[in-house]
Motif scaffolding. Structure first.
Motif, PDB file in Angstrom:
ATOM      1  N   ALA A  70      11.018  -7.311  13.031  1.00  0.00           N
ATOM      2  CA  ALA A  70      11.747  -8.217  12.140  1.00  0.00           C
ATOM      3  C   ALA A  70      10.839  -9.284  11.547  1.00  0.00           C
ATOM      4  CB  ALA A  70      12.914  -8.865  12.906  1.00  0.00           C
ATOM      5  N   PHE A  71       9.984  -9.888  12.355  1.00  0.00           N
ATOM      6  CA  PHE A  71       9.134 -10.975  11.865  1.00  0.00           C
ATOM      7  C   PHE A  71       8.215 -10.507  10.752  1.00  0.00           C
ATOM      8  CE2 PHE A  71       5.254 -13.471  11.827  1.00  0.00           C
ATOM      9  CZ  PHE A  71       5.713 -14.775  11.875  1.00  0.00           C
ATOM     10  N   SER A  72       7.660  -9.310  10.891  1.00  0.00           N
ATOM     11  CA  SER A  72       6.685  -8.834   9.917  1.00  0.00           C
ATOM     12  C   SER A  72       7.327  -8.273   8.654  1.00  0.00           C
ATOM     13  CB  SER A  72       5.790  -7.762  10.554  1.00  0.00           C
ATOM     14  OG  SER A  72       6.552  -6.644  10.952  1.00  0.00           O
ATOM     15  N   THR A  73       8.663  -8.220   8.600  1.00  0.00           N
ATOM     16  CA  THR A  73       9.319  -7.661   7.424  1.00  0.00           C
ATOM     17  C   THR A  73       9.073  -8.528   6.196  1.00  0.00           C
ATOM     18  OG1 THR A  73      11.047  -6.648   8.790  1.00  0.00           O
ATOM     19  CG2 THR A  73      11.505  -6.885   6.449  1.00  0.00           C
ATOM     20  N   ILE A  74       9.520  -9.778   6.231  1.00  0.00           N
ATOM     21  CA  ILE A  74       9.374 -10.643   5.058  1.00  0.00           C
ATOM     22  C   ILE A  74       7.910 -10.958   4.787  1.00  0.00           C
ATOM     23  CG2 ILE A  74       9.660 -12.775   6.390  1.00  0.00           C
ATOM     24  CD1 ILE A  74      10.950 -12.117   2.816  1.00  0.00           C
ATOM     25  N   SER A  75       7.094 -11.043   5.837  1.00  0.00           N
ATOM     26  CA  SER A  75       5.673 -11.330   5.630  1.00  0.00           C
ATOM     27  C   SER A  75       4.926 -10.132   5.075  1.00  0.00           C
ATOM     28  CB  SER A  75       5.027 -11.795   6.947  1.00  0.00           C
ATOM     29  OG  SER A  75       5.169 -10.827   7.961  1.00  0.00           O
ATOM     30  N   SER A  76       5.564  -8.954   5.035  1.00  0.00           N
ATOM     31  CA  SER A  76       5.005  -7.782   4.370  1.00  0.00           C
ATOM     32  C   SER A  76       5.600  -7.600   2.979  1.00  0.00           C
ATOM     33  CB  SER A  76       5.262  -6.513   5.191  1.00  0.00           C
ATOM     34  OG  SER A  76       4.590  -6.539   6.422  1.00  0.00           O
ATOM     35  N   VAL A  77       6.876  -7.924   2.828  1.00  0.00           N
ATOM     36  CA  VAL A  77       7.544  -7.751   1.537  1.00  0.00           C
ATOM     37  C   VAL A  77       6.912  -8.647   0.475  1.00  0.00           C
ATOM     38  CG1 VAL A  77       9.712  -8.099   0.295  1.00  0.00           C
ATOM     39  CG2 VAL A  77       9.727  -7.002   2.541  1.00  0.00           C
ATOM     40  N   ILE A  78       6.677  -9.910   0.808  1.00  0.00           N
ATOM     41  CA  ILE A  78       6.163 -10.858  -0.190  1.00  0.00           C
ATOM     42  C   ILE A  78       4.817 -10.417  -0.746  1.00  0.00           C
ATOM     43  CG2 ILE A  78       5.341 -13.217  -0.528  1.00  0.00           C
ATOM     44  CD1 ILE A  78       7.550 -14.148   1.372  1.00  0.00           C
ATOM     45  N   PRO A  79       3.787 -10.151   0.082  1.00  0.00           N
ATOM     46  CA  PRO A  79       2.494  -9.746  -0.490  1.00  0.00           C
ATOM     47  C   PRO A  79       2.500  -8.350  -1.090  1.00  0.00           C
ATOM     48  CG  PRO A  79       2.390  -9.717   1.908  1.00  0.00           C
ATOM     49  CD  PRO A  79       3.700 -10.350   1.547  1.00  0.00           C
ATOM     50  N   ALA A  80       3.522  -7.538  -0.812  1.00  0.00           N
ATOM     51  CA  ALA A  80       3.598  -6.219  -1.448  1.00  0.00           C
ATOM     52  C   ALA A  80       3.859  -6.354  -2.944  1.00  0.00           C
ATOM     53  CB  ALA A  80       4.692  -5.383  -0.788  1.00  0.00           C
ATOM     54  N   PHE A  81       4.508  -7.434  -3.371  1.00  0.00           N
ATOM     55  CA  PHE A  81       4.845  -7.626  -4.778  1.00  0.00           C
ATOM     56  C   PHE A  81       4.101  -8.789  -5.419  1.00  0.00           C
ATOM     57  CE2 PHE A  81       8.473  -5.459  -2.914  1.00  0.00           C
ATOM     58  CZ  PHE A  81       8.726  -4.467  -3.842  1.00  0.00           C
ATOM     59  N   CYS A  82       3.762  -9.788  -4.646  1.00  0.00           N
ATOM     60  CA  CYS A  82       3.205 -11.025  -5.197  1.00  0.00           C
ATOM     61  C   CYS A  82       1.703 -11.058  -4.956  1.00  0.00           C
ATOM     62  CB  CYS A  82       3.868 -12.234  -4.540  1.00  0.00           C
ATOM     63  SG  CYS A  82       5.679 -12.123  -4.505  1.00  0.00           S
ATOM     64  N   LYS A  83       0.944 -11.171  -6.041  1.00  0.00           N
ATOM     65  CA  LYS A  83      -0.515 -11.128  -5.958  1.00  0.00           C
ATOM     66  C   LYS A  83      -1.115 -12.403  -6.558  1.00  0.00           C
ATOM     67  CE  LYS A  83      -0.034  -6.879  -4.470  1.00  0.00           C
ATOM     68  NZ  LYS A  83      -0.206  -6.561  -3.038  1.00  0.00           N
ATOM     69  N   ARG A  84      -2.418 -12.500  -6.460  1.00  0.00           N
ATOM     70  CA  ARG A  84      -3.118 -13.643  -7.032  1.00  0.00           C
ATOM     71  C   ARG A  84      -2.799 -13.760  -8.529  1.00  0.00           C
ATOM     72  NH1 ARG A  84      -7.676 -16.209  -5.172  1.00  0.00           N
ATOM     73  NH2 ARG A  84      -8.210 -14.467  -3.790  1.00  0.00           N
ATOM     74  N   GLY A  85      -2.451 -14.952  -8.956  1.00  0.00           N
ATOM     75  CA  GLY A  85      -2.076 -15.182 -10.345  1.00  0.00           C
ATOM     76  C   GLY A  85      -0.582 -15.220 -10.564  1.00  0.00           C
ATOM     77  N   ASP A  86       0.188 -14.605  -9.674  1.00  0.00           N
ATOM     78  CA  ASP A  86       1.643 -14.684  -9.761  1.00  0.00           C
ATOM     79  C   ASP A  86       2.107 -16.061  -9.266  1.00  0.00           C
ATOM     80  OD1 ASP A  86       1.672 -12.079 -10.651  1.00  0.00           O
ATOM     81  OD2 ASP A  86       2.067 -11.231  -8.677  1.00  0.00           O
ATOM     82  N   VAL A  87       3.347 -16.396  -9.590  1.00  0.00           N
ATOM     83  CA  VAL A  87       3.898 -17.699  -9.229  1.00  0.00           C
ATOM     84  C   VAL A  87       5.096 -17.510  -8.298  1.00  0.00           C
ATOM     85  CG1 VAL A  87       5.011 -19.799 -10.078  1.00  0.00           C
ATOM     86  CG2 VAL A  87       3.140 -18.773 -11.376  1.00  0.00           C
ATOM     87  N   GLY A 128       3.791 -14.881   4.827  1.00  0.00           N
ATOM     88  CA  GLY A 128       3.804 -14.008   3.667  1.00  0.00           C
ATOM     89  C   GLY A 128       3.259 -14.686   2.432  1.00  0.00           C
ATOM     90  N   LEU A 129       3.603 -15.960   2.242  1.00  0.00           N
ATOM     91  CA  LEU A 129       3.082 -16.712   1.098  1.00  0.00           C
ATOM     92  C   LEU A 129       1.570 -16.863   1.190  1.00  0.00           C
ATOM     93  CD1 LEU A 129       5.774 -19.558   0.871  1.00  0.00           C
ATOM     94  CD2 LEU A 129       5.653 -17.458  -0.468  1.00  0.00           C
ATOM     95  N   GLN A 130       1.071 -17.149   2.377  1.00  0.00           N
ATOM     96  CA  GLN A 130      -0.371 -17.308   2.548  1.00  0.00           C
ATOM     97  C   GLN A 130      -1.113 -16.007   2.278  1.00  0.00           C
ATOM     98  OE1 GLN A 130      -0.591 -18.793   6.556  1.00  0.00           O
ATOM     99  NE2 GLN A 130      -0.195 -20.906   5.966  1.00  0.00           N
ATOM    100  N   ILE A 131      -0.575 -14.906   2.770  1.00  0.00           N
ATOM    101  CA  ILE A 131      -1.233 -13.610   2.580  1.00  0.00           C
ATOM    102  C   ILE A 131      -1.253 -13.210   1.114  1.00  0.00           C
ATOM    103  CG2 ILE A 131      -1.082 -11.140   3.120  1.00  0.00           C
ATOM    104  CD1 ILE A 131       0.196 -11.960   5.802  1.00  0.00           C
TER     105      ILE A 131
END
Length: 513
Positions: free
Chosen positions: A178-195, A209-212
């Motif tokens: 469960a913990f790694s779900t949201i921390s994997s979802v965010i960097p799967a779509f959000c990359k450097r340059g995105d907001v 997830g935000l940091q990654i």
């Protein structure tokens, strides 16, 4: 001794003198390796280059260097636990046998459980246990592989279909933790340059997830829709001023916040994300399985179609008393994660018996809406008792199954936890720190709340402090006692437990007046 160890400098000086370069600058790695291993001893002395500071004019003998090496002690990997930390670990109760609304502890005492995330009471459901036993005999234990390689079984596909159908989304993807779900979802779509525009009160998993993701992150005040709109406007103004191209933009927040039990205004979130052209990532790890007529979460509670949320993340562990998490959304959203979600790609799939247990849990919630009605009745019963206690502050939403209890400081002879308000001045969206952070003494409050926990346990009620990773989270969260309500208890049991907690607060706080 810490400034007298000469070996590395001697080696560097020796190599520089003989070869005209340091090992790190040598053109041939093989030469560097051999040079580094070359003996530096010459006539019983260790060669050195000119240095400044302690022992600058001294030539060390090899025996002296060996003695220094023998005397040197490396720094420990971690500091020893403090007496408070040791006491904190020792105070954790151990359950003997199955968990549930009234578990038995290793001390032999049976207690009312208001600590476990067993909102719907599915943890002890006999039908689920029978199905799990059958699947264990048929499928065995673990999957022994990640879903993207060879760990996917038919029961995993079935649970993903069940979750998607239950929530009303096109598809869903299952994560084994469960913990790694949201921390994997965010960097799967959000990359450097995105907001990303994120709530300052998001949980630790979202923070990771935000940091990654390495995105540009802008922050709005906790659960404040006016602050959110202000930040969305400022992001667009900044883009136009810089004449920057459009990038992918996301709003990231929680349905019910794990830190304090507050609830997001989902209709307003959807309105703002459409107005400013953002995608919405909503973490319903606490709200899924605890609010809505059948436990579908905020989309059911507010009558908002699940398709309005681009990525709906939830916890199978919390909501369905199994394990793992999920992300529901469109086919595009789900399929992208199958090849880009780090936890999905690299973590072993859920055991089949827990997967089937979750599917059975969905069927029970779908067909038994009275479970959620009972849960909400229990929540209201607890609020009716604790809302009137002078020494308790409750920041949680009245419908939240997770109720946080904080100390109301004016009742204590201790530094007052206040904020210095400056009306009209918004917080800086570039900083995760709010403009007027609450002032509190975490050490004092945690010690006091732990006394409340232990006092309640002596009276047969198991509660817990909300545990934090102090120094690792982006902002300090005010200490609290976290109650987790369940439909498996009767209203009478919940009222009894609430009165015990009330008496424990009054007794412990009374000592500090």
């Amino acid at each position: 001794m810490e400034n007298s160890f000469p070996l590395q400098e001697d080696i560097d000086g020796h190599v520089t003198e003989r070869h005209g370069m340091l090992p790190g600058r040598a053109p041939d790695p093989d030469v560097c390796f051999l040079v580094t291993l070359h003996p530096v001893r010459r006539e019983g002395k260790c060669h050195r280059r000119p240095r400044q500071g302690i022992h600058a004019d001294r030539v060390f003998k090899c025996q002296e260097i060996d003695e220094l090496v023998d005397e040197w002690t490396p720094e420990p990997l971690a500091q020893p636990l403090t007496p408070e930390e040791q006491a904190d670990l020792a105070s954790v109760p151990v359950i003997v046998g199955p968990t549930g609304p009234k578990p038995k502890l290793s001390s032999g005492k049976t207690v009312i459980n208001l600590a476990s995330y067993n909102f719907t009471g599915l943890a002890g459901n006999e039908d689920i246990k029978a199905s799990a036993v059958d699947i264990l005999q048929k499928y065995g234990l673990g999957s022994c592989g990640p879903p993207g390689f060879y760990g996917t079984q038919d029961v995993h596909i079935q649970l993903e279909q069940d979750i998607g159908d239950f929530l009303g989304t096109e598809a869903a993807i299952l994560y084994s933790q469960a913990f790694s779900t949201i921390s994997s979802v965010i960097p799967a779509f959000c990359k450097r340059g995105d907001v990303i525009v994120a709530d300052r009160g998001v949980n630790f998993a979202i923070q990771k997830g935000l940091q990654i993701s390495r995105c540009t992150v802008r922050w709005f005040d906790h659960n404040d829709m006016e602050s959110l709109e202000h930040v969305l406007e400022s992001v667009e103004k900044e883009r136009r001023k810089r004449k920057a191209p459009l990038t992918r933009r996301f709003i990231v927040t929680e349905g019910i916040f794990d830190h304090d039990g507050a609830m997001s205004d989902l209709p307003k979130l959807v309105e703002l994300k459409k107005k400013y052209k953002y995608r919405l990532i909503l973490d319903e790890s606490v709200s899924f399985g605890s609010v809505g007529r059948t436990g579908r979460g905020l989309t059911e509670l507010y009558n908002v179609p699940a398709s309005e949320v681009d990525m709906l993340v939830g916890s199978v562990a919390n909501g369905l008393s199994s394990c793992g998490g999920f992300c529901a959304g469109s086919h595009i959203v789900v399929n992208h994660q199958r090849i880009n979600g780090t936890s999905f790609v690299f973590s072993a799939a859920m055991p089949a018996l827990l997967t089937v247990a979750a599917s059975e849990g969905i069927n029970i919630l779908r067909n038994t809406p009275s479970i959620l009605s009972t849960l909400q009745e229990n929540i209201r019963a607890v609020h009716a008792i604790l809302d009137r206690v002078d020494c308790i502050t409750i920041p949680s939403h009245p419908a939240s199954a997770v109720i946080h209890l904080q100390v109301r400081w004016p009742t204590l002879q201790l530094p007052t936890a206040t904020t210095t308000s400056s009306p009209g001045k918004p917080s800086n969206p570039l900083s995760v720190k709010p403009r007027d952070p609450p002032q509190f003494n975490a050490e004092v409050e945690e010690r006091l709340l732990q006394d409340v926990v232990e006092e309640a346990l002596t009276q047969g009620v198991m509660v817990t402090r909300a545990k934090r990773l102090r120094g690792q989270e982006l902002i300090d969260v005010r200490p609290s006692i976290r109650l987790a309500l369940t439909a498996a208890l009767s209203r009478k049991d919940c009222e009894k437990a609430a009165n015990v907690v009330k008496a424990a607060f009054v007794k412990v706080v009374g000592r500090r007046r």
